[in-house]
Write a protein that holds these residues in place. Structure first.
Motif, mmCIF file in Angstrom:
data_model
loop_
_atom_site.group_PDB
_atom_site.id
_atom_site.type_symbol
_atom_site.label_atom_id
_atom_site.label_comp_id
_atom_site.label_asym_id
_atom_site.label_seq_id
_atom_site.Cartn_x
_atom_site.Cartn_y
_atom_site.Cartn_z
ATOM 1 N N CYS A 73 0.809 -1.174 -0.144
ATOM 2 C CA CYS A 73 -0.041 0.035 -0.107
ATOM 3 C C CYS A 73 0.886 1.260 -0.037
ATOM 4 C CB CYS A 73 -0.925 0.107 1.356
ATOM 5 S SG CYS A 73 -1.940 1.351 1.064
ATOM 6 N N ILE A 74 0.766 1.792 -1.140
ATOM 7 C CA ILE A 74 1.577 3.317 -1.346
ATOM 8 C C ILE A 74 0.565 4.295 -0.541
ATOM 9 C CG2 ILE A 74 2.411 4.899 -2.897
ATOM 10 C CD1 ILE A 74 2.637 2.535 -4.814
ATOM 11 N N GLU A 75 -0.613 4.373 -0.717
ATOM 12 C CA GLU A 75 -1.694 5.397 -0.199
ATOM 13 C C GLU A 75 -2.998 4.951 -0.167
ATOM 14 O OE1 GLU A 75 -3.007 8.551 -3.610
ATOM 15 O OE2 GLU A 75 -0.574 8.423 -3.490
ATOM 16 N N GLY A 76 -3.814 5.682 0.798
ATOM 17 C CA GLY A 76 -4.800 5.267 1.045
ATOM 18 C C GLY A 76 -5.258 4.236 2.085
ATOM 19 N N GLU A 77 -6.606 3.984 2.523
ATOM 20 C CA GLU A 77 -6.580 3.130 3.434
ATOM 21 C C GLU A 77 -7.870 2.269 3.171
ATOM 22 O OE1 GLU A 77 -7.450 5.001 7.351
ATOM 23 O OE2 GLU A 77 -5.567 6.166 7.243
#
Length: 153
Positions: free
Chosen positions: A61-65
């Motif tokens: 995961c690079i970004e976000g949830e």
């Protein structure tokens, strides 16, 4: 040597768009590396049922949830924030839910059936073995075929 730019790939056939996600496939089977590498965006508020019967996948995961709910088995792997639902052998299927946030990697090393839920837009780096050909999208089981349509170049 292979050199590709994600912005160029986003404007080419290497960008594959589905209902819940889009994937820029930077390395594919035709590159003969033994794996494929994709940058995938999962749209917020979506839920994707996945079962890679033909592939193993690692996801960073690079970004976000979001979260991954593993539907096969009950081993939480000792992860502190894993949540268990249901009882083994009970009426409900036992599963484990893992929180996914930037810096998290999850590895589907047992062809795990799972549900990926994006709370926000998620940007993921994905590696598949065996590699994808290029145009694959999930079938009715949530799997990719082994013989998907190739992308030229």
């Amino acid at each position: 040597m292979i050199l590709r730019n994600i912005e160029d790939a986003e404007r080419s056939d290497r960008r594959v768009v589905a209902e819940n996600w889009e994937s820029v496939r930077l390395l594919l089977k035709g590159d003969r590396m033994g794996f494929s590498f994709h940058i995938t965006t999962i749209y917020p508020g979506t839920e994707t049922h996945i079962w890679y019967k033909n592939h193993l996948e690692s996801v960073y995961c690079i970004e976000g949830e979001g979260e991954v709910e593993v539907l096969d088995g009950t081993d939480d792997g000792g992860v502190a924030d894993a949540v268990r639902i249901g009882e083994p052998g009970g009426v409900e299927q036992a599963c484990v839910i893992y929180r996914i946030a930037p810096g998290t990697i999850y590895v589907l090393d047992k062809n795990d059936r799972h549900i990926l839920r994006a709370k926000t837009t998620m940007k993921l780096a994905c590696v598949f073995n065996p590699p994808l050909n290029g145009r694959e999208i999930h079938d009715e089981d949530g799997a990719y075929p082994l013989d998907g349509e190739e992308i030229a170049g």
